[in-house]
Motif scaffolding. Structure first.
Motif, mmCIF file in Angstrom:
data_model
loop_
_atom_site.group_PDB
_atom_site.id
_atom_site.type_symbol
_atom_site.label_atom_id
_atom_site.label_comp_id
_atom_site.label_asym_id
_atom_site.label_seq_id
_atom_site.Cartn_x
_atom_site.Cartn_y
_atom_site.Cartn_z
ATOM 1 N N SER A 4 -25.736 -8.793 -8.367
ATOM 2 C CA SER A 4 -26.865 -7.871 -8.167
ATOM 3 C C SER A 4 -26.387 -6.535 -7.626
ATOM 4 O O SER A 4 -26.872 -5.469 -8.032
ATOM 5 N N SER A 6 -28.237 -15.229 -2.752
ATOM 6 C CA SER A 6 -29.437 -14.403 -2.919
ATOM 7 C C SER A 6 -29.097 -13.011 -3.416
ATOM 8 O O SER A 6 -28.142 -12.383 -2.941
ATOM 9 N N SER A 44 -39.367 -12.547 -11.981
ATOM 10 C CA SER A 44 -38.184 -13.102 -11.322
ATOM 11 C C SER A 44 -37.178 -13.574 -12.360
ATOM 12 O O SER A 44 -37.518 -13.775 -13.534
ATOM 13 N N HIS A 79 -33.402 -14.904 1.725
ATOM 14 C CA HIS A 79 -34.208 -13.731 2.058
ATOM 15 C C HIS A 79 -35.149 -13.980 3.223
ATOM 16 O O HIS A 79 -35.273 -13.136 4.123
ATOM 17 N N THR A 132 -37.069 -5.372 -3.051
ATOM 18 C CA THR A 132 -36.604 -6.755 -3.094
ATOM 19 C C THR A 132 -36.965 -7.454 -4.391
ATOM 20 O O THR A 132 -36.142 -8.125 -5.000
ATOM 21 N N HIS A 133 -38.223 -7.300 -4.826
ATOM 22 C CA HIS A 133 -38.728 -8.019 -5.984
ATOM 23 C C HIS A 133 -38.594 -7.178 -7.252
ATOM 24 O O HIS A 133 -38.713 -5.956 -7.204
ATOM 25 N N HIS A 134 -38.410 -7.868 -8.358
ATOM 26 C CA HIS A 134 -38.114 -7.176 -9.612
ATOM 27 C C HIS A 134 -39.315 -7.119 -10.542
ATOM 28 O O HIS A 134 -40.308 -7.820 -10.363
ATOM 29 N N THR A 156 -37.814 -14.254 -5.342
ATOM 30 C CA THR A 156 -36.940 -13.648 -6.351
ATOM 31 C C THR A 156 -36.582 -14.639 -7.450
ATOM 32 O O THR A 156 -35.932 -14.280 -8.431
ATOM 33 N N ARG A 187 -30.876 -6.696 -1.508
ATOM 34 C CA ARG A 187 -31.981 -5.741 -1.538
ATOM 35 C C ARG A 187 -31.455 -4.381 -1.995
ATOM 36 O O ARG A 187 -30.273 -4.077 -1.851
#
Length: 408
Positions: free
Chosen positions: A323, A282, A188, A241, A347-349, A177, A285
């Motif tokens: 987030s 972090s 990221s 994560h 999870t990932h953008h 991330t 999610r």
């Protein structure tokens, strides 16, 4: 090509020793139809990369490890332009710089360039001579011998000037991330952060997809980072994560015990070198409950980091809280548009989501780290009122992949 550039290239070609010390500054003519726009990249020299489209292009220059000031002169005498510039593995440097026909604009930014090479340890001492990069790392324009610039949108580039500098640097240690994601549509917050800061500070993103506090050490990535930092630099540390995965027994750390212990080690190593550490919780999610609230999957690790930051008197950037606020403000229907793989990844953008999180980071830098606050140029950001995807609209890179990022 200028005389200084020609001399640099002759020196680089002469011998392996000379190749490490080219003459600077280097100046390149990248205007439409120029020779350098037509020349493919040659190892140890400079030129165009094979990636790109009819209008977008990538240009690389072989240089030693270090920080470089890049001066770009954007515009053309015969055409209007709208130029976005990314460096190395899609780090956003300039976004949508518009030029009218006949107008020229000069902009500067700093780029961290590094290779896997480490100084060899003394005889009989433990350690290694190279960072342990994998096949995915090798795809990046990061762990190599060259500085790569990517020009996107409707680029009009007159010239590029490259010269080494010594500048304050924010180093990033973290996971997928944070890392410089190689290909679209993944992105990221670490890739977007340079665009949030002025041209007098560099961002050196050492984060790795799938990384944990332990693996970042065993793969010698922390060694590379520590070998690069100077007194007064900053290291932003975000792990959690992957560290929480008990199914990864060799790298699992417990939120109450080993997680803060390893973070303490990182802080101590950074501070021993006269640099400053900051902890980043972090990002959560994207799992909504029936009330439209984000479910907790990282709370114990975020709480442990908050506690340690207070005990160690180091700045805390609470991205976990921000987030959650961003995702809940977007809502279950819109939030997927901020995530990779057409929203299937939780999870990932993508570029939009990474931009929002980087804005949250920049805002917390402004509020919590006085020494870095003057470098923040991003507008004020309120996580509960995120911009729309249409308002962000970052030009995608020419490098695309259907694969999801490694790790989570």
């Amino acid at each position: 090509m200028s005389l200084s550039t020609a001399l640099a290239l002759l020196l680089m070609a002469a011998s392996p020793t000379a190749a490490a010390e080219p003459a600077f500054p280097m100046n390149f003519d990248l205007s439409n139809g120029s020779t350098e726009r037509q020349t493919p990249y040659r190892t140890g020299s400079h030129g165009m990369e094979s990636h790109g489209t009819d209008s977008d292009f990538l240009f690389s220059v072989a240089v030693p490890d270090g920080t470089y000031r890049v001066t770009v002169r954007l515009g053309a005498s015969d055409a209007a332009g709208d130029t976005t510039v990314k460096a190395e593995a899609r780090r956003l440097m300039l976004r949508n710089v518009e030029t009218r026909k006949g107008q020229f604009i000069e902009r500067q930014f700093l780029v961290d360039k590094r290779s896997p090479v480490l100084t060899a340890p003394p005889a009989n001492a433990p350690g290694g001579t190279r960072v342990r990069i994998d096949a995915n790392d090798a795809k990046e324009f990061t762990w190599d011998d060259k500085l790569t610039l990517e020009f996107l949108g409707q680029p009009q580039v007159s010239s590029v000037r490259i010269e080494p500098v010594t500048a304050p640097t924010i180093f990033l240690a973290g996971d997928s991330t944070v890392t410089d994601q190689y290909a679209e549509p993944a992105a990221s917050w670490g890739q977007m952060l340079p665009a949030m800061l002025d041209n007098s500070i560099a961002v050196a993103n050492h984060a790795k997809s799938g990384a944990t506090l332990k693996s970042f050490i065993t793969e010698l990535r922390f060694d590379k980072l520590l070998a690069s930092i100077k007194p007064g630099d900053w290291v932003f540390i975000q792990f959690g994560h992957n560290d929480q995965k008990q199914q990864w027994p060799q790298t699992y750390v417990d939120a109450a015990t080993t997680y803060p212990a390893y973070l303490h080690l990182y802080i101590a190593e950074v501070q021993r070198r006269g640099a400053h550490a900051a902890l980043v919780t972090s990002p959560e999610r994207r799992n909504f409950d029936e009330r439209g609230k984000i479910k907790d999957t990282l709370g114990s690790y975020a709480a442990a980091m908050r506690k340690l930051a207070a005990e160690e008197h180091v700045p805390l950037i609470d991205l976990n809280a921000d987030s959650r606020a961003i995702y809940e403000a977007l809502g279950p229907d819109v939030a997927p548009s901020a995530f990779n793989d057409n929203g299937n990844d939780k999870t990932h953008h993508d570029n939009y989501g990474a931009w929002l999180l980087a804005n949250a980071i920049a805002e917390q830098i402004r509020a919590r780290i006085p020494a870095l606050a003057p470098h923040v140029i991003a507008p004020a950001f309120v996580p509960s009122r995120p911009s729309s995807a249409a308002a962000v609209a970052i030009v995608p890179s020419a490098r695309h992949s259907s694969q999801r990022p490694a790790g989570s």
